[in-house]
Design a protein around this motif. Sequence first.
Motif, PDB file in Angstrom:
ATOM      1  N   GLU A  53       6.760 -13.987 -20.377  1.00  0.00           N
ATOM      2  CA  GLU A  53       7.819 -13.474 -21.264  1.00  0.00           C
ATOM      3  C   GLU A  53       9.206 -13.930 -20.847  1.00  0.00           C
ATOM      4  N   TYR A  54       9.332 -14.562 -19.690  1.00  0.00           N
ATOM      5  CA  TYR A  54      10.647 -15.011 -19.202  1.00  0.00           C
ATOM      6  C   TYR A  54      10.815 -16.513 -19.440  1.00  0.00           C
ATOM      7  N   LYS A  55      11.983 -16.880 -19.947  1.00  0.00           N
ATOM      8  CA  LYS A  55      12.256 -18.285 -20.249  1.00  0.00           C
ATOM      9  C   LYS A  55      12.676 -19.063 -18.999  1.00  0.00           C
ATOM     10  N   GLN A  56      13.233 -18.359 -18.020  1.00  0.00           N
ATOM     11  CA  GLN A  56      13.688 -19.038 -16.812  1.00  0.00           C
ATOM     12  C   GLN A  56      12.506 -19.631 -16.052  1.00  0.00           C
ATOM     13  N   ARG A  57      12.786 -20.747 -15.370  1.00  0.00           N
ATOM     14  CA  ARG A  57      11.760 -21.405 -14.560  1.00  0.00           C
ATOM     15  C   ARG A  57      11.772 -20.755 -13.171  1.00  0.00           C
ATOM     16  N   ILE A  58      10.795 -19.930 -12.899  1.00  0.00           N
ATOM     17  CA  ILE A  58      10.737 -19.285 -11.594  1.00  0.00           C
ATOM     18  C   ILE A  58       9.605 -19.888 -10.766  1.00  0.00           C
ATOM     19  N   VAL A  73      -2.344 -19.199 -11.979  1.00  0.00           N
ATOM     20  CA  VAL A  73      -1.239 -19.318 -11.028  1.00  0.00           C
ATOM     21  C   VAL A  73      -0.310 -18.118 -11.176  1.00  0.00           C
ATOM     22  N   VAL A  74       0.526 -17.896 -10.166  1.00  0.00           N
ATOM     23  CA  VAL A  74       1.358 -16.686 -10.150  1.00  0.00           C
ATOM     24  C   VAL A  74       2.347 -16.623 -11.307  1.00  0.00           C
ATOM     25  N   THR A  75       2.812 -17.779 -11.787  1.00  0.00           N
ATOM     26  CA  THR A  75       3.769 -17.748 -12.899  1.00  0.00           C
ATOM     27  C   THR A  75       3.109 -17.362 -14.225  1.00  0.00           C
TER      28      THR A  75
END
Length: 240
Positions: A90-95, A83-85
């Motif tokens: 490396e990013y903690k934010q939920r995008i 999936v794209v995420t």
Amino acid sequence: MERLQKVIAAAGFASRRKAEELILQGQVKVNGKVVKELGVKVSPSDRVEVTGIPVEREEPIYFMLYKPRGVISSVSDDKGRKVVTDFFHEYKQRIYPVGRLDYDTSGLLLLTNDGEFANLLMHPKNEIEKVYVAKIKGIPPREKIRSLEKGIRLEDGKTAPAKAKVLSIDKKKQTAIVELIIHEGRNRQVRRMFEAIGHPVLKLKRERYGLLTLQGLSVGDARELSPHEVKQLRTLASKK
């Protein structure tokens, strides 16, 4: 200080309009007290809850990804597909993705944790141009290209006027490369438009979204948008 409905929307709970409805319905609390009035502003230190669920406020982040073919435009997949995420571990934010590109479609895809921004870009009335380049089966005559430009009647209604241009043809393989510029975002729209004129898509890529292009990116690469680029997208989406 920010308006309460904006904070709720930015956290991805709901669109700003839906957030306003939740406030009026008494479903929102600030520091433990129910708020039923619009226009209330909150600071980063205020505790906000929606239907009993705490709103976790994160710094908004905005990315563009050169999505490869064979990747799902989602945050998870029950079949275990990529999936794209997966490109943002490396990013903690939920995008999450803004709209989607089909599994077999490559190209420019936006991702963010700003729900209000995502809802603004995806609103049906926005006029953000999306440029696709399609390799299609067969060589379409001029009248079929004109029909793409005028609008194609699909099962969910006629498409809006578009811009179309044949970039190249291969008489030996009986294929053509066509650029199609649209500003709608219906499910599989580009593929369905070409199918409707009898020239199914063999390969599809989104090369531009508004003023953003894939320049400098290879397949699978991503980069953060600049504040100026985010502002430009907001302006484009707010024209209507």
